[in-house]
Design a protein around this motif. Structure first.
Motif, PDB file in Angstrom:
ATOM      1  N   MET A 197      31.833 -57.896 -39.176  1.00 26.97           N
ATOM      2  CA  MET A 197      31.050 -58.149 -38.698  1.00 26.97           C
ATOM      3  C   MET A 197      31.394 -58.495 -37.339  1.00 26.97           C
ATOM      4  SD  MET A 197      29.010 -61.071 -40.179  1.00 26.97           S
ATOM      5  CE  MET A 197      27.846 -60.496 -41.809  1.00 26.97           C
ATOM      6  N   GLU A 198      32.120 -59.556 -37.571  1.00 30.21           N
ATOM      7  CA  GLU A 198      32.243 -60.669 -36.400  1.00 30.21           C
ATOM      8  C   GLU A 198      32.797 -59.752 -34.149  1.00 30.21           C
ATOM      9  OE1 GLU A 198      35.378 -63.569 -36.685  1.00 30.21           O
ATOM     10  OE2 GLU A 198      33.209 -64.674 -38.077  1.00 30.21           O
ATOM     11  N   THR A 199      33.978 -58.501 -35.362  1.00 30.55           N
ATOM     12  CA  THR A 199      34.065 -58.186 -33.751  1.00 30.55           C
ATOM     13  C   THR A 199      33.127 -56.716 -33.375  1.00 30.55           C
ATOM     14  OG1 THR A 199      35.161 -56.388 -35.601  1.00 30.55           O
ATOM     15  CG2 THR A 199      36.277 -57.545 -34.347  1.00 30.55           C
ATOM     16  N   LEU A 200      32.019 -56.367 -34.241  1.00 33.25           N
ATOM     17  CA  LEU A 200      30.633 -55.938 -33.824  1.00 33.25           C
ATOM     18  C   LEU A 200      29.592 -55.913 -33.289  1.00 33.25           C
ATOM     19  CD1 LEU A 200      28.997 -52.306 -34.431  1.00 33.25           C
ATOM     20  CD2 LEU A 200      28.653 -53.869 -36.410  1.00 33.25           C
ATOM     21  N   LEU A 201      30.076 -57.618 -33.798  1.00 36.00           N
ATOM     22  CA  LEU A 201      28.176 -58.224 -32.959  1.00 36.00           C
ATOM     23  C   LEU A 201      28.961 -58.492 -31.480  1.00 36.00           C
ATOM     24  CD1 LEU A 201      26.566 -60.179 -35.515  1.00 36.00           C
ATOM     25  CD2 LEU A 201      26.641 -58.303 -35.034  1.00 36.00           C
ATOM     26  N   GLU A 202      29.975 -59.113 -31.670  1.00 35.26           N
ATOM     27  CA  GLU A 202      31.312 -59.344 -30.125  1.00 35.26           C
ATOM     28  C   GLU A 202      31.457 -57.711 -29.376  1.00 35.26           C
ATOM     29  OE1 GLU A 202      32.075 -62.238 -28.707  1.00 35.26           O
ATOM     30  OE2 GLU A 202      32.123 -63.116 -30.479  1.00 35.26           O
ATOM     31  N   SER A 203      31.085 -56.981 -30.009  1.00 32.34           N
ATOM     32  CA  SER A 203      30.724 -56.104 -28.761  1.00 32.34           C
ATOM     33  C   SER A 203      30.088 -55.347 -28.207  1.00 32.34           C
ATOM     34  CB  SER A 203      31.669 -54.948 -29.946  1.00 32.34           C
ATOM     35  OG  SER A 203      31.185 -54.056 -30.641  1.00 32.34           O
ATOM     36  N   VAL A 204      29.272 -56.051 -29.675  1.00 31.28           N
ATOM     37  CA  VAL A 204      27.603 -55.780 -29.127  1.00 31.28           C
ATOM     38  C   VAL A 204      26.962 -55.776 -27.777  1.00 31.28           C
ATOM     39  CG1 VAL A 204      25.465 -55.621 -29.809  1.00 31.28           C
ATOM     40  CG2 VAL A 204      26.857 -54.634 -31.457  1.00 31.28           C
ATOM     41  N   VAL A 205      27.492 -57.441 -27.743  1.00 27.97           N
ATOM     42  CA  VAL A 205      26.998 -58.066 -26.538  1.00 27.97           C
ATOM     43  C   VAL A 205      28.325 -57.226 -24.882  1.00 27.97           C
ATOM     44  CG1 VAL A 205      27.339 -60.367 -25.561  1.00 27.97           C
ATOM     45  CG2 VAL A 205      27.127 -60.575 -27.690  1.00 27.97           C
ATOM     46  N   GLU A 206      28.478 -56.859 -25.246  1.00 27.17           N
ATOM     47  CA  GLU A 206      29.864 -56.962 -24.309  1.00 27.17           C
ATOM     48  C   GLU A 206      29.194 -55.900 -23.924  1.00 27.17           C
ATOM     49  OE1 GLU A 206      34.566 -56.377 -25.309  1.00 27.17           O
ATOM     50  OE2 GLU A 206      34.157 -58.397 -25.480  1.00 27.17           O
ATOM     51  N   GLN A 207      29.255 -54.573 -24.350  1.00 30.66           N
ATOM     52  CA  GLN A 207      29.072 -53.228 -24.074  1.00 30.66           C
ATOM     53  C   GLN A 207      27.532 -53.027 -23.708  1.00 30.66           C
ATOM     54  OE1 GLN A 207      31.862 -50.509 -24.526  1.00 30.66           O
ATOM     55  NE2 GLN A 207      32.714 -51.738 -25.984  1.00 30.66           N
ATOM     56  N   ARG A 208      26.432 -54.253 -23.806  1.00 31.43           N
ATOM     57  CA  ARG A 208      25.159 -53.963 -23.896  1.00 31.43           C
ATOM     58  C   ARG A 208      24.751 -52.558 -25.457  1.00 31.43           C
ATOM     59  NH1 ARG A 208      23.006 -56.662 -20.298  1.00 31.43           N
ATOM     60  NH2 ARG A 208      21.488 -55.453 -20.616  1.00 31.43           N
ATOM     61  N   ALA A 209      25.297 -53.158 -26.208  1.00 38.73           N
ATOM     62  CA  ALA A 209      25.148 -51.922 -27.190  1.00 38.73           C
ATOM     63  C   ALA A 209      23.885 -51.576 -27.800  1.00 38.73           C
ATOM     64  CB  ALA A 209      25.570 -51.626 -27.863  1.00 38.73           C
ATOM     65  N   ARG A 210      22.896 -50.603 -27.478  1.00 39.48           N
ATOM     66  CA  ARG A 210      21.617 -51.099 -28.655  1.00 39.48           C
ATOM     67  C   ARG A 210      21.661 -50.136 -29.890  1.00 39.48           C
ATOM     68  NH1 ARG A 210      17.153 -48.606 -25.994  1.00 39.48           N
ATOM     69  NH2 ARG A 210      16.013 -49.503 -28.181  1.00 39.48           N
ATOM     70  N   PHE A 211      22.814 -49.991 -30.247  1.00 37.97           N
ATOM     71  CA  PHE A 211      22.808 -49.238 -31.416  1.00 37.97           C
ATOM     72  C   PHE A 211      24.413 -49.042 -32.233  1.00 37.97           C
ATOM     73  CE2 PHE A 211      19.276 -47.131 -29.923  1.00 37.97           C
ATOM     74  CZ  PHE A 211      18.474 -46.844 -31.095  1.00 37.97           C
ATOM     75  N   ALA A 212      24.400 -49.689 -33.297  1.00 42.54           N
ATOM     76  CA  ALA A 212      25.665 -50.328 -33.893  1.00 42.54           C
ATOM     77  C   ALA A 212      25.671 -48.850 -34.519  1.00 42.54           C
ATOM     78  CB  ALA A 212      25.856 -51.892 -34.020  1.00 42.54           C
ATOM     79  N   ILE A 213      26.584 -48.274 -35.371  1.00 43.42           N
ATOM     80  CA  ILE A 213      26.489 -47.745 -36.183  1.00 43.42           C
ATOM     81  C   ILE A 213      28.217 -48.196 -37.583  1.00 43.42           C
ATOM     82  CG2 ILE A 213      27.439 -45.463 -37.331  1.00 43.42           C
ATOM     83  CD1 ILE A 213      26.285 -44.591 -34.379  1.00 43.42           C
ATOM     84  N   LEU A 214      27.565 -48.384 -38.954  1.00 44.94           N
ATOM     85  CA  LEU A 214      29.165 -48.984 -39.221  1.00 44.94           C
ATOM     86  C   LEU A 214      28.882 -47.902 -40.739  1.00 44.94           C
ATOM     87  CD1 LEU A 214      27.726 -52.162 -41.014  1.00 44.94           C
ATOM     88  CD2 LEU A 214      29.663 -51.369 -39.794  1.00 44.94           C
ATOM     89  N   ASP A 215      30.237 -46.977 -40.149  1.00 40.46           N
ATOM     90  CA  ASP A 215      30.624 -45.478 -40.720  1.00 40.46           C
ATOM     91  C   ASP A 215      31.582 -46.446 -42.101  1.00 40.46           C
ATOM     92  OD1 ASP A 215      30.411 -42.862 -41.273  1.00 40.46           O
ATOM     93  OD2 ASP A 215      32.391 -43.331 -40.558  1.00 40.46           O
ATOM     94  N   ILE A 216      30.398 -45.777 -42.966  1.00 41.61           N
ATOM     95  CA  ILE A 216      31.587 -46.471 -43.920  1.00 41.61           C
ATOM     96  C   ILE A 216      32.357 -45.241 -45.430  1.00 41.61           C
ATOM     97  CG2 ILE A 216      30.142 -48.329 -44.731  1.00 41.61           C
ATOM     98  CD1 ILE A 216      29.138 -47.801 -46.797  1.00 41.61           C
ATOM     99  N   THR A 217      32.602 -43.823 -44.150  1.00 35.40           N
ATOM    100  CA  THR A 217      32.798 -42.996 -45.038  1.00 35.40           C
ATOM    101  C   THR A 217      34.506 -43.230 -45.408  1.00 35.40           C
ATOM    102  OG1 THR A 217      32.147 -41.674 -42.979  1.00 35.40           O
ATOM    103  CG2 THR A 217      33.208 -40.519 -44.572  1.00 35.40           C
TER     104      THR A 217
END
Lengths: 299, 141
Positions: A197-217
């Motif tokens: 959760m933390e790394t994903l949210l951090e990278s959302v800020v860093e990369q200015r990402a409007r979409f985050a994909i959680l792949d649980i394959t």
């Protein structure tokens, strides 16, 4: 009273052994250098092995002199603890089981006992037996100390690897400008979910990402706790202004989620990572077209 | 030494007008009286300017409690009654995690990564009305 006498006698024998170890340390160290334990750990030179052996013998002499032969916490051992842990961990690293290492340490005993017996030619058999006893106990304690350090070394290794695993298993990948993805592999527990959760949210800020994909394959099972964590991640991403897509839910996991009665209604899900990427791209106003339709179209 | 620290901000939070969008920047702690005042100010500003949207920039907020969550939800509800849309912009990861842990999912609220995105989202940015969010990045990986 007789007990006191016995203890006194034991004390004398221990001091005697201590004296013997100190007197003959050079000889013992030379003998030890030929044993498997020292030979395999100190591969650079024989001198090094002899030097290490001498340090250990001196420590043993001090322990015996203080009449603490059976005490693994004796101050004498503290001095050589580092040396012993080096020996222990070097042996463990080569893939030996603890009992094999223990056996190696035990192999140091016979040559030492031989030297002790040779050192006391005119002593009474009683005294010789007493001294050998003390020496045996002492070597047993040494064995214990080596094992203890080797095991704690193993524990430290496990702890280090667990940390590494946590870092390694949560890579955040930028799939496109404004789209990041985390492919999750392996079992999720609370600690890992938190880090994801933390790394994903951090990278959302860093990369200015409007979409985050959680792949649980790569996630074999999902329990209610993990599902809850996924929902929390999705909600937190939404609060930050990003949309979270969960992809790669296996049929078995979908079944589990339904059986658990969890409502993932607010979560956007897609069958595969590719579908999720396509969804995000379309939402961003970008589309991928195949070569055929590209040629047929007016572009 | 302690005198040198600025006293807690208890005054106004400025409500700025950018076209038909109102911009509010929250920083640090929000006090009860300030929050009360802010809600009133926003309400008045929307009716006065016929604003279509309210953007609340929370990138300067590092600590969050349930109070802030409630204030945001109330502002959004009030703005909606006045026909304006509310967007919360720039929430930090730690704040977002805390909000979720507190159970504050802010269901009726729209969110954006940055103030810029938020203004675009509520129909501001008259300069390029055709520009879709992310449209300028089209085609570049």
């Amino acid at each position: 009273m007789p007990e006191y006498g016995a203890a006194g006698q034991g004390g004398t024998a221990a001091r005697e052994v201590g004296g013997f170890l100190l007197r003959r340390r050079e000889q013992i160290a030379q003998r030890w250098a030929d044993e498997t334990l020292f030979r395999t750990v100190f591969t650079v030179s024989r001198e090094e092995a002899v030097e290490a052996g001498r340090t250990v013998v001196e420590a043993l002499a001090q322990v015996a002199g203080a009449d603490l032969s059976a005490d693994p916490e004796a101050p004498g051992f503290l001095v050589v603890r580092e040396q012993l842990s080096q020996i222990g961990s070097a042996r463990t690293r080569t893939g030996l089981t603890p009992s094999q290492v223990s056996h190696d340490v035990d192999a140091l005993r016979p040559p030492t006992v031989d030297l002790l017996v040779a050192d006391l030619p005119d002593a009474a058999p009683e005294a010789v037996r007493e001294a050998t006893n003390v020496l045996t106990v002492l070597m047993g304690t040494l064995r214990l100390v080596v094992m203890e350090t080797a095991l704690s070394e193993g524990q430290a290794l496990i702890d280090r690897q667990r940390l590494q695993l946590l870092e390694m298993t949560t890579p955040v990948i930028q799939l496109w400008d404004g789209i990041v993805a985390v492919p999750l592999i392996g079992t999720l527990d609370s600690a890992r979910s938190q880090i994801v959760m933390e790394t994903l949210l951090e990278s959302v800020v860093e990369q200015r990402a409007r979409f985050a994909i959680l792949d649980i394959t790569g996630v074999p099972t999902v329990d209610s706790l993990v599902a809850q964590h996924l929902m929390k991640t999705v909600a937190a991403a939404r609060l930050m202004g990003a949309e979270c897509v969960v992809s790669g839910i296996r049929p078995a996991i979908a079944q589990t989620i339904v059986h658990l009665g969890l409502d993932l209604g607010t979560v956007v899900t897609r069958a595969t990572l590719a579908d999720a990427l396509g969804y995000a791209l379309r939402k961003l106003g970008t589309d991928i077209v195949s070569e055929a339709s590209h040629g047929a179209g007016e572009r | 030494m302690t005198r040198d620290f600025p006293p807690p901000v208890t005054g106004h939070v400025p409500v700025l007008r950018l076209g038909d969008v109102l911009l509010v920047t929250l920083q640090g702690d929000l006090h009860d009286s300030t929050a009360e005042q802010l809600q009133q100010d926003i309400g008045e500003a929307i009716t006065r300017n016929r604003a279509a949207g309210v953007v609340i920039d929370v990138s300067g907020v590092e600590i969050v409690d349930s109070f802030l969550g409630r204030v945001l939800a109330e502002i959004a509800a009030k703005a909606r009654l006045l026909a304006a849309e509310t967007v919360v912009a720039g929430m930090r990861p730690a704040v977002a995690i805390t909000m979720v842990e507190l159970g504050l999912f802010l269901p009726g609220l729209r969110t954006a990564l940055s103030t810029e995105d938020a203004i675009r989202l509520v129909g501001g940015g008259d300069a390029h009305p055709a520009a879709r969010p992310g449209g300028t990045r089209q085609g570049s990986p």
